[in-house]
Design a protein around this motif. Structure first.
Motif, PDB file in Angstrom:
ATOM      1  N   LEU A   1      22.836 -19.759  -6.573  1.00  0.00           N
ATOM      2  CA  LEU A   1      21.629 -20.614  -7.635  1.00  0.00           C
ATOM      3  C   LEU A   1      20.585 -21.996  -7.169  1.00  0.00           C
ATOM      4  CD1 LEU A   1      21.876 -21.719 -11.071  1.00  0.00           C
ATOM      5  CD2 LEU A   1      23.574 -23.841 -10.714  1.00  0.00           C
ATOM      6  N   LEU A   2      20.049 -22.170  -7.513  1.00  0.00           N
ATOM      7  CA  LEU A   2      18.698 -22.853  -6.646  1.00  0.00           C
ATOM      8  C   LEU A   2      18.857 -23.955  -8.195  1.00  0.00           C
ATOM      9  CD1 LEU A   2      15.124 -20.830  -5.543  1.00  0.00           C
ATOM     10  CD2 LEU A   2      17.252 -21.753  -4.593  1.00  0.00           C
ATOM     11  N   GLY A   3      19.067 -24.129  -9.299  1.00  0.00           N
ATOM     12  CA  GLY A   3      19.046 -24.964  -9.911  1.00  0.00           C
ATOM     13  C   GLY A   3      18.426 -24.199 -11.114  1.00  0.00           C
ATOM     14  N   VAL A   4      18.311 -25.151 -11.877  1.00  0.00           N
ATOM     15  CA  VAL A   4      17.364 -24.720 -13.477  1.00  0.00           C
ATOM     16  C   VAL A   4      16.561 -25.762 -14.009  1.00  0.00           C
ATOM     17  CG1 VAL A   4      18.978 -25.000 -15.931  1.00  0.00           C
ATOM     18  CG2 VAL A   4      20.560 -25.000 -14.065  1.00  0.00           C
ATOM     19  N   VAL A   5      15.655 -24.203 -14.904  1.00  0.00           N
ATOM     20  CA  VAL A   5      14.582 -24.611 -15.185  1.00  0.00           C
ATOM     21  C   VAL A   5      14.596 -25.097 -16.511  1.00  0.00           C
ATOM     22  CG1 VAL A   5      13.005 -23.801 -14.099  1.00  0.00           C
ATOM     23  CG2 VAL A   5      14.189 -22.061 -15.506  1.00  0.00           C
TER      24      VAL A   5
ATOM     25  N   ALA B   1      17.116 -23.833 -21.727  1.00  0.00           N
ATOM     26  CA  ALA B   1      16.900 -23.982 -20.550  1.00  0.00           C
ATOM     27  C   ALA B   1      17.279 -22.090 -19.962  1.00  0.00           C
ATOM     28  CB  ALA B   1      17.933 -25.062 -19.522  1.00  0.00           C
ATOM     29  N   MET B   2      17.213 -22.463 -18.682  1.00  0.00           N
ATOM     30  CA  MET B   2      17.728 -20.583 -17.819  1.00  0.00           C
ATOM     31  C   MET B   2      18.168 -21.081 -16.247  1.00  0.00           C
ATOM     32  SD  MET B   2      14.793 -18.812 -18.104  1.00  0.00           S
ATOM     33  CE  MET B   2      15.336 -16.787 -17.090  1.00  0.00           C
TER      34      MET B   2
ATOM     35  N   HIS C   1      17.306 -11.479 -17.118  1.00  0.00           N
ATOM     36  CA  HIS C   1      16.366 -12.915 -16.907  1.00  0.00           C
ATOM     37  C   HIS C   1      17.186 -13.213 -18.564  1.00  0.00           C
ATOM     38  CE1 HIS C   1      16.753 -14.356 -13.499  1.00  0.00           C
ATOM     39  NE2 HIS C   1      16.173 -13.548 -12.959  1.00  0.00           N
ATOM     40  N   ASP C   2      17.020 -12.391 -19.156  1.00  0.00           N
ATOM     41  CA  ASP C   2      16.099 -12.507 -20.945  1.00  0.00           C
ATOM     42  C   ASP C   2      17.964 -13.044 -21.744  1.00  0.00           C
ATOM     43  OD1 ASP C   2      14.283 -11.404 -20.752  1.00  0.00           O
ATOM     44  OD2 ASP C   2      14.033  -9.437 -22.283  1.00  0.00           O
ATOM     45  N   HIS C   3      18.911 -12.451 -21.177  1.00  0.00           N
ATOM     46  CA  HIS C   3      20.363 -12.551 -21.720  1.00  0.00           C
ATOM     47  C   HIS C   3      20.970 -14.676 -21.189  1.00  0.00           C
ATOM     48  CE1 HIS C   3      20.691  -9.304 -23.758  1.00  0.00           C
ATOM     49  NE2 HIS C   3      20.641  -8.679 -22.318  1.00  0.00           N
ATOM     50  N   ASP C   4      19.554 -15.022 -20.199  1.00  0.00           N
ATOM     51  CA  ASP C   4      19.849 -16.430 -19.916  1.00  0.00           C
ATOM     52  C   ASP C   4      19.822 -17.642 -20.347  1.00  0.00           C
ATOM     53  OD1 ASP C   4      21.612 -15.140 -17.837  1.00  0.00           O
ATOM     54  OD2 ASP C   4      20.011 -14.968 -16.061  1.00  0.00           O
ATOM     55  N   ILE C   5      19.099 -16.933 -21.533  1.00  0.00           N
ATOM     56  CA  ILE C   5      18.081 -18.481 -21.667  1.00  0.00           C
ATOM     57  C   ILE C   5      19.184 -18.712 -22.826  1.00  0.00           C
ATOM     58  CG2 ILE C   5      16.488 -19.526 -23.472  1.00  0.00           C
ATOM     59  CD1 ILE C   5      14.820 -17.058 -22.477  1.00  0.00           C
ATOM     60  N   ILE C   6      19.672 -20.458 -22.774  1.00  0.00           N
ATOM     61  CA  ILE C   6      20.529 -20.929 -23.122  1.00  0.00           C
ATOM     62  C   ILE C   6      19.548 -22.255 -23.800  1.00  0.00           C
ATOM     63  CG2 ILE C   6      22.386 -20.192 -21.638  1.00  0.00           C
ATOM     64  CD1 ILE C   6      21.049 -23.988 -21.806  1.00  0.00           C
ATOM     65  N   TRP C   7      20.483 -22.098 -25.398  1.00  0.00           N
ATOM     66  CA  TRP C   7      19.980 -23.233 -25.900  1.00  0.00           C
ATOM     67  C   TRP C   7      20.992 -24.660 -26.355  1.00  0.00           C
ATOM     68  CZ3 TRP C   7      15.432 -23.611 -29.588  1.00  0.00           C
ATOM     69  CH2 TRP C   7      14.085 -22.055 -29.112  1.00  0.00           C
TER      70      TRP C   7
END
Ligand SMILES: *[C@@H]1O[C@H](CO)[C@@H](O)[C@H](O)[C@H]1NC(C)=O
Length: 439
Positions: free
Chosen positions: A387-391, A377-378, A351-357
């Protein structure tokens, strides 16, 4: 980029994933939740509205002086989504578990502002809870699924060639629907994506001649150029339009595929928008896309006519895409969103690579925030990659700039912010002014 914690988002994403894992879907579930449109309102007899009721709100300095409820989040559902749909009710119920995490995060880090969960089914859970103000016509067009933070977290970079039929029959309502479909597709693209638009009738040409033959980065400027180029395509006579180096129609798909060669080579898609007869291009697909079907083809059949559905369906089905029939303007949004589900990220291990700005922007819609900020967000995925959604959470750039201690910068020193995906968020020479407005 660890500021205010990849950790926090990780906790949110984990909580959302766990909550879903332990929830059995119940398609007759009845569950009353606080709908931010309906709270604190009464009907003619003075009774609270269903999905509404008393929801205490208090003006809060930290949240742009808006009246908020820091004890709980509440739910917004776009007008075109039924707020008691079983998918919505189950999703809202399972995501109640996020409230504890939102509150805990805010207590541990009081510089945090808005925290939220945008669901793939369309509801938006926002903490702290607010009263949602509809526009003058009483509708809420805000759909969390076409916000930049949602799309960027939910999909990998994409190359998209939009191919639109502008032959004689494409006029009136059909033309309006086709243009709205193109604009909705463009709205799903961001700085990580590449795009071009090709129009065809008897001949084929690029809608924006300056971008001829290439895919351009789908940043805000380029998206706007493409949108404004759409108008002449659709209104003036086609002779004029296709006079500059027209390509014969037989080469339509080849032209689109050639443009593809120059993009990011990740997710590649051709969006074919037509209102009528279409050849199946079997030879062409055989030549350039089969057997590996590297480029997906999504087809949008515009208008009430379905006589020509067969070929358009065949093209999508044989190129790992999706066929949709768009007969009214109201259909456009949900139909375009379908492609995002197909292109959403594959299962992610780390998951660490999934954080977007996101790009720096101001948000005049939701939080009336007139400060420059970025959203972090991730994606929230089930173990089988659905995909459930994005937090996400919003971070004011001025909070980030506080990390740069002036005395350490020296006389001619200055601070700038750059994200892990290469956006410059803040720099003394940069004046980003991107205001998200309801469309
Ligand atoms: C599903 O929800 C309904 C209504 O809330 C309830 O009566 C029923 O017991 C639930 N079914 C299961 C299997 O939990």
């Amino acid at each position: 980029t660890d500021f205010c914690g990849g950790f926090l988002r990780q906790k949110l994403a984990d909580a959302a994933e766990d909550a879903d894992l332990y929830h059995d879907y119940n398609d007759t579930m009845e569950f009353e939740y606080f709908n931010s449109m309906l709270i604190n309102k009464v009907d003619e007899d003075g009774n609270p509205l269903p999905l509404g009721g008393a929801f205490p709100l208090e003006e809060n300095e930290h949240f742009n002086k808006l009246p908020v409820n820091v004890q709980t989040s509440n739910i917004q559902v776009p007008t075109n989504v039924y707020n008691r749909d079983p998918d919505i009710v189950n999703g809202v119920y399972m995501s109640e578990a996020l409230d504890n995490v939102f509150i805990d995060n805010f207590q541990k880090d009081p510089t945090l502002t808005w925290q939220y969960f945008g669901s793939a089914t369309g509801f938006f859970r926002l903490y702290p809870g607010i009263q949602w103000i509809p526009d003058e016509s009483g509708v809420v067009t805000f759909d969390c699924r076409n916000r930049n933070w949602y799309i960027q977290a939910a999909t990998s970079p994409k190359d998209v060639v939009i191919v639109v039929d502008v032959s004689g029959s494409m006029k009136g309502l059909r033309l309006t629907i086709a243009k709205h479909t193109i604009n909705t597709i463009l709205d799903t693209l961001g700085e990580n994506d590449f795009v071009n638009i090709i129009a065809y009738s008897d001949y084929v040409r690029y809608v924006e001649p300056c971008f001829k033959g290439t895919l351009v980065q789908a940043d805000l400027d380029n998206r706007e150029v493409q949108t404004s180029s759409l108008n002449p395509v659709c209104h003036i006579n086609h002779k004029l339009l296709f006079s500059a180096n027209p390509i014969e129609k037989d080469y339509l798909i080849i032209t689109a595929a050639t443009a593809m060669g120059q993009g990011s080579l990740c997710n590649q898609a051709i969006m074919l928008i037509t209102d009528g007869a279409m050849e199946d291009f079997e030879d062409v697909f055989e030549e350039f896309n089969w057997p590996d079907k590297r480029v997906r083809v999504f087809t949008y059949l515009i208008g009430r006519e379905v006589t020509f559905a067969e070929n358009t369906k065949w093209i999508a089905c044989n190129n790992k895409g999706y066929y949709t029939h768009v007969s009214t303007l109201a259909d456009v949004q949900e139909n375009v969103m379908e492609y995002l589900h197909v292109l959403s990220r594959p299962m992610v291990i780390n998951h660490d690579h999934d954080i977007i700005w996101t790009e720096a922007y101001m948000d005049s819609v939701v939080t009336q925030n007139l400060l420059l900020m970025t959203s972090v967000a991730m994606p929230v995925l089930l173990s089988h990659g659905i995909l459930l959604g994005v937090v996400g959470t919003d971070v004011a750039l001025k909070e980030l700039m506080r990390l740069a201690l002036r005395y350490k910068l020296g006389v001619h020193g200055y601070a700038f912010l750059i994200t892990n995906n290469g956006y410059i968020l803040s720099h003394p020479d940069l004046r980003p002014l991107l205001i998200h407005e309801e469309t």
